[in-house]
Write an enzyme that holds these catalytic residues in place. Structure first.
Site, PDB file in Angstrom:
ATOM      1  N   LYS A  38       0.903  -1.236  -0.053  1.00 17.25           N
ATOM      2  CA  LYS A  38       0.158   0.081   0.019  1.00 17.25           C
ATOM      3  C   LYS A  38       1.079   1.281  -0.186  1.00 17.25           C
ATOM      4  O   LYS A  38       0.688   2.250   0.752  1.00 17.25           O
ATOM      5  CB  LYS A  38      -0.830   0.007   1.182  1.00 17.25           C
ATOM      6  CG  LYS A  38      -1.936  -1.216   1.247  1.00 17.25           C
ATOM      7  CD  LYS A  38      -2.875  -1.169   2.515  1.00 17.25           C
ATOM      8  CE  LYS A  38      -3.875  -2.308   2.232  1.00 17.25           C
ATOM      9  NZ  LYS A  38      -4.259  -2.942   1.139  1.00 17.25           N
ATOM     10  N   CYS A  39       1.870   1.168  -0.653  1.00 17.39           N
ATOM     11  CA  CYS A  39       2.799   2.464  -0.962  1.00 17.39           C
ATOM     12  C   CYS A  39       2.992   3.152  -2.221  1.00 17.39           C
ATOM     13  O   CYS A  39       2.390   2.363  -3.516  1.00 17.39           O
ATOM     14  CB  CYS A  39       4.155   1.699  -0.602  1.00 17.39           C
ATOM     15  SG  CYS A  39       5.500   2.766  -0.910  1.00 17.39           S
ATOM     16  N   GLY A  40       3.287   4.265  -2.334  1.00 16.97           N
ATOM     17  CA  GLY A  40       3.410   4.833  -3.513  1.00 16.97           C
ATOM     18  C   GLY A  40       4.301   4.338  -4.590  1.00 16.97           C
ATOM     19  O   GLY A  40       4.217   4.199  -5.709  1.00 16.97           O
TER      20      GLY A  40
END
Length: 169
Positions: A38-40
């Site tokens: 759930k990271c850029g």
């Protein structure tokens, strides 16, 4: 493990929580990446998978990528090991090994990460991993050859990895 001198001296947790001796990868070039769902930078999974497929097509037994999921940066890897495996396969078709959830910094940091950070400090000598998707290149000799920041795109790593593969252990 103060006596460790190479990457292959360590044992980590596999995706089921069992012991995985990194000696299983002895003689290979290994790209180690701390990952998060759930990271850029999560879309880097696609680039990592392409890199893995392209290089293993040329060097089928000499290269691997090891993903180490980590929830230490903004809680961006909250799932269980099973959730993480499913996410990687369903969303990015990941076929390289994604291991068990790992701490890369702090008191509970996986010893292999402590060793890699000491071997190849980051910018300005910083020892800690700064964010998700930092990358370490391990040579056939088990030594850390390079370290790249999260912002380094996987496709830019093909040259250095191929150069390392062409060296003899």
């Amino acid at each position: 493990m103060a006596s460790a001198t190479t990457f292959y001296d360590f044992t980590v947790k596999d995706k089921k929580g069992g012991e995985l001796p990194l000696a299983d990868y002895k003689g290979k070039v290994v790209l180690v990446v701390n990952t998060a769902s759930k990271c850029g930078f999560t879309p880097q999974y696609a680039g990592l998978e392409k890199l893995y497929k392209d290089i293993t097509a040329k060097y089928p037994n000499d290269f691997t990528i090891l993903g180490f999921p980590c929830n230490q940066f903004g809680g961006q890897e909250p799932g269980t090991n099973d959730d993480i495996q499913s996410f990687c396969q369903v969303n990015y078709g990941v076929t390289f090994p994604i291991l068990g959830k790992t701490d890369v910094n702090g008191d509970k940091a996986e010893p292999v990460f402590e060793w890699m950070k000491a071997e190849k400090p980051g910018l300005l000598g910083m020892k800690r991993v700064k964010w998700n998707f930092e990358k370490f290149l391990i040579g056939r000799d088990g030594k850390v050859k390079e370290r790249w920041a999260s912002t380094t795109k996987p496709e830019s790593l093909e040259g250095p990895i191929l150069a390392e593969l062409e060296k003899k252990a």
